[in-house]
Each structure stands twice: as structure tokens, then as C-alpha cells.
Scaffold this active site. Sequence first.
Site, mmCIF file in Angstrom:
data_model
loop_
_atom_site.group_PDB
_atom_site.id
_atom_site.type_symbol
_atom_site.label_atom_id
_atom_site.label_comp_id
_atom_site.label_asym_id
_atom_site.label_seq_id
_atom_site.Cartn_x
_atom_site.Cartn_y
_atom_site.Cartn_z
ATOM 1 N N ARG A 196 37.278 25.242 36.804
ATOM 2 C CA ARG A 196 38.283 26.214 36.337
ATOM 3 C C ARG A 196 39.637 26.035 36.997
ATOM 4 O O ARG A 196 40.639 26.537 36.519
ATOM 5 C CB ARG A 196 37.799 27.642 36.612
ATOM 6 C CG ARG A 196 36.486 27.983 35.934
ATOM 7 C CD ARG A 196 35.923 29.290 36.454
ATOM 8 N NE ARG A 196 35.657 29.159 37.888
ATOM 9 C CZ ARG A 196 35.665 30.170 38.750
ATOM 10 N NH1 ARG A 196 35.927 31.382 38.347
ATOM 11 N NH2 ARG A 196 35.410 29.964 40.026
ATOM 12 N N GLU B 165 44.482 29.499 50.454
ATOM 13 C CA GLU B 165 45.426 30.351 51.156
ATOM 14 C C GLU B 165 46.546 29.439 51.644
ATOM 15 O O GLU B 165 46.332 28.612 52.524
ATOM 16 C CB GLU B 165 44.705 31.016 52.326
ATOM 17 C CG GLU B 165 45.493 32.088 53.020
ATOM 18 C CD GLU B 165 44.634 32.805 54.051
ATOM 19 O OE1 GLU B 165 44.232 33.949 53.785
ATOM 20 O OE2 GLU B 165 44.370 32.198 55.111
ATOM 21 N N GLN C 28 62.186 33.379 56.259
ATOM 22 C CA GLN C 28 62.821 33.063 54.982
ATOM 23 C C GLN C 28 61.973 32.047 54.245
ATOM 24 O O GLN C 28 61.441 31.119 54.837
ATOM 25 C CB GLN C 28 64.216 32.485 55.255
ATOM 26 C CG GLN C 28 65.045 32.203 54.038
ATOM 27 C CD GLN C 28 66.464 31.783 54.426
ATOM 28 O OE1 GLN C 28 67.053 32.328 55.347
ATOM 29 N NE2 GLN C 28 67.004 30.819 53.718
ATOM 30 N N ASP C 29 61.834 32.234 52.934
ATOM 31 C CA ASP C 29 61.171 31.268 52.054
ATOM 32 C C ASP C 29 62.217 30.691 51.109
ATOM 33 O O ASP C 29 63.056 31.428 50.575
ATOM 34 C CB ASP C 29 60.079 31.925 51.213
ATOM 35 C CG ASP C 29 58.796 32.176 51.980
ATOM 36 O OD1 ASP C 29 58.715 31.811 53.165
ATOM 37 O OD2 ASP C 29 57.861 32.743 51.385
ATOM 38 N N ARG D 50 67.458 14.863 49.608
ATOM 39 C CA ARG D 50 68.088 15.994 50.300
ATOM 40 C C ARG D 50 67.886 15.807 51.792
ATOM 41 O O ARG D 50 66.772 15.725 52.261
ATOM 42 C CB ARG D 50 67.489 17.315 49.822
ATOM 43 C CG ARG D 50 67.719 17.577 48.340
ATOM 44 C CD ARG D 50 67.167 18.934 47.925
ATOM 45 N NE ARG D 50 67.257 19.143 46.502
ATOM 46 C CZ ARG D 50 68.302 19.660 45.864
ATOM 47 N NH1 ARG D 50 69.370 20.006 46.536
ATOM 48 N NH2 ARG D 50 68.284 19.814 44.555
ATOM 49 N N HIS E 62 68.881 17.303 57.165
ATOM 50 C CA HIS E 62 69.530 18.558 57.523
ATOM 51 C C HIS E 62 68.933 19.180 58.779
ATOM 52 O O HIS E 62 67.741 19.025 59.052
ATOM 53 C CB HIS E 62 69.384 19.574 56.390
ATOM 54 C CG HIS E 62 69.963 19.118 55.098
ATOM 55 N ND1 HIS E 62 69.482 19.535 53.884
ATOM 56 C CD2 HIS E 62 70.988 18.269 54.817
ATOM 57 C CE1 HIS E 62 70.184 18.974 52.910
ATOM 58 N NE2 HIS E 62 71.101 18.204 53.453
ATOM 59 N N LYS F 125 60.431 24.407 60.040
ATOM 60 C CA LYS F 125 60.152 24.463 58.605
ATOM 61 C C LYS F 125 58.703 24.092 58.333
ATOM 62 O O LYS F 125 58.203 23.102 58.864
ATOM 63 C CB LYS F 125 61.065 23.493 57.839
ATOM 64 C CG LYS F 125 62.535 23.835 57.943
ATOM 65 C CD LYS F 125 63.394 22.816 57.232
ATOM 66 C CE LYS F 125 64.871 23.168 57.376
ATOM 67 N NZ LYS F 125 65.743 22.151 56.758
ATOM 68 N N TYR G 157 59.566 25.834 51.134
ATOM 69 C CA TYR G 157 59.525 25.794 52.587
ATOM 70 C C TYR G 157 59.845 27.148 53.194
ATOM 71 O O TYR G 157 60.673 27.898 52.693
ATOM 72 C CB TYR G 157 60.390 24.690 53.178
ATOM 73 C CG TYR G 157 61.853 24.683 52.805
ATOM 74 C CD1 TYR G 157 62.812 25.065 53.723
ATOM 75 C CD2 TYR G 157 62.267 24.244 51.555
ATOM 76 C CE1 TYR G 157 64.164 25.015 53.406
ATOM 77 C CE2 TYR G 157 63.606 24.190 51.235
ATOM 78 C CZ TYR G 157 64.556 24.583 52.162
ATOM 79 O OH TYR G 157 65.881 24.548 51.838
ATOM 80 N N GLU H 16 75.046 24.358 60.049
ATOM 81 C CA GLU H 16 74.312 23.281 59.393
ATOM 82 C C GLU H 16 74.996 21.937 59.649
ATOM 83 O O GLU H 16 76.219 21.834 59.618
ATOM 84 C CB GLU H 16 74.218 23.524 57.884
ATOM 85 C CG GLU H 16 73.345 22.494 57.205
ATOM 86 C CD GLU H 16 73.121 22.781 55.735
ATOM 87 O OE1 GLU H 16 72.012 22.510 55.271
ATOM 88 O OE2 GLU H 16 74.060 23.264 55.061
ATOM 89 N N LYS I 124 77.754 16.933 50.232
ATOM 90 C CA LYS I 124 77.519 17.200 51.655
ATOM 91 C C LYS I 124 76.683 16.080 52.279
ATOM 92 O O LYS I 124 77.002 15.591 53.367
ATOM 93 C CB LYS I 124 76.815 18.545 51.805
ATOM 94 C CG LYS I 124 76.361 18.871 53.211
ATOM 95 C CD LYS I 124 75.664 20.214 53.287
ATOM 96 C CE LYS I 124 74.334 20.158 52.568
ATOM 97 N NZ LYS I 124 73.559 21.384 52.662
ATOM 98 N N ASP I 125 75.633 15.662 51.593
ATOM 99 C CA ASP I 125 74.752 14.633 52.143
ATOM 100 C C ASP I 125 75.418 13.255 52.160
ATOM 101 O O ASP I 125 75.076 12.418 52.990
ATOM 102 C CB ASP I 125 73.429 14.590 51.389
ATOM 103 C CG ASP I 125 72.592 15.844 51.636
ATOM 104 O OD1 ASP I 125 72.936 16.634 52.540
ATOM 105 O OD2 ASP I 125 71.595 16.030 50.923
#
Length: 180
Positions: free
Chosen positions: A23, A28, A47-48, A59, A62, A71, A131, A142, A167-168
Site C-alpha cells: 500500500r 517518522e 525553522q523548516d 544551491r 551556504h 541543518k 530542511y 549569510e 548570489k551563488d
Amino acid sequence: MKVTPTAIPDVLVIEPKVFGDARGFFYESFNQQAFNEATGTNHQFVQDNHSRSAKGVLRGLHYQIQQPQGKLVRVVRGAVFDVAVDIRKSSPTFGQWVGIELTEDNQKQLWVPPGFAHGFVVTSETADFLYKTTDYYAPEYERCIAWNDPAIGIQWPIDLLPSLSAKDQQGLALRDAETF
């Protein structure tokens, strides 16, 4: 949950216990108490974040020089190659990197502690990347290290120039970057 140290012992691969049958599956994805016990840490997540990216999007790398973020990262759709770079000057693994494939099928997670630069490249057509962070996003703190810094030597599993944000594209060499 199974926790496995990487070549940089502070960076951990976390594999949840997955219960599946014809199925589908259940697992979790996060439990604060189980995470702390399994990792031997006492980090709280505040924070998520969720990003969706197309194939070839890279990306990173950072980090936040103040309010550093740990993270806990995972992929819920698609596949990425995820990288953590140790930028703690006092660490015996300073300037070293580890990388792991995170996919919707392997359901692995990577714990990237504070003091590391982090990045990923999408290897599937698209990827949804989730994350949790141990501190809030603070754009004024940053920083970005160049994804292709030869002093780090990350072996990205791509055969094309990645798609980078403005930025990157401005990422610094590790030798010129602010570090911990």
C-alpha cells in the site's frame, strides 16, 4: 533510526525506520527526543524550509557566519547530491567535504552541524528538498563559498555547468571567506 558518521564524524547520515507494504510506507521523519539520543546532540530546530529545483540547479555552498545553522536535510521528491564542507578553522577536517545522494527512495537524511557550509545539486528532473534549521535565517550573516573552489575539490556528479543564482555566482574561495 540508524545513525552513521561520515568521513567527517560530526556530519551524520540518518536513516529512519521505514514501515512499508504493497500500500505504500510510513516513517517518522523527525522526533526531537530520538534525534538527540541517536546523535548525542541537544539541538533544537526552529525553522523548516522547502525548496523545489530543476535538474542541474546547484544551491550553495551556504552558511551563516553569525547565528550559524545546523541543518537536517532530506529529499521528498527526486534526487540530489548533498554536500557539507567543514569551515571550522580549529577542526582537523577544516576544508574537507563529504557528499551523499539523498533521494525520495533511499529516504536518508543528512545532519549538517553549525560550522559547515552546505550545498546540493539536483540530479533528477526536479527535486523537493526539505530542511530543518537550528537557528533562524539571517540574510545579513549569510555567506557563500564557491561551489567549484579547487582548494576544496568537490566532485559534483554532473557533466554540465550547473544553474546558479546570482548570489551563488559570487561565492568566494575558501581562503577568502569568513570562517569559524
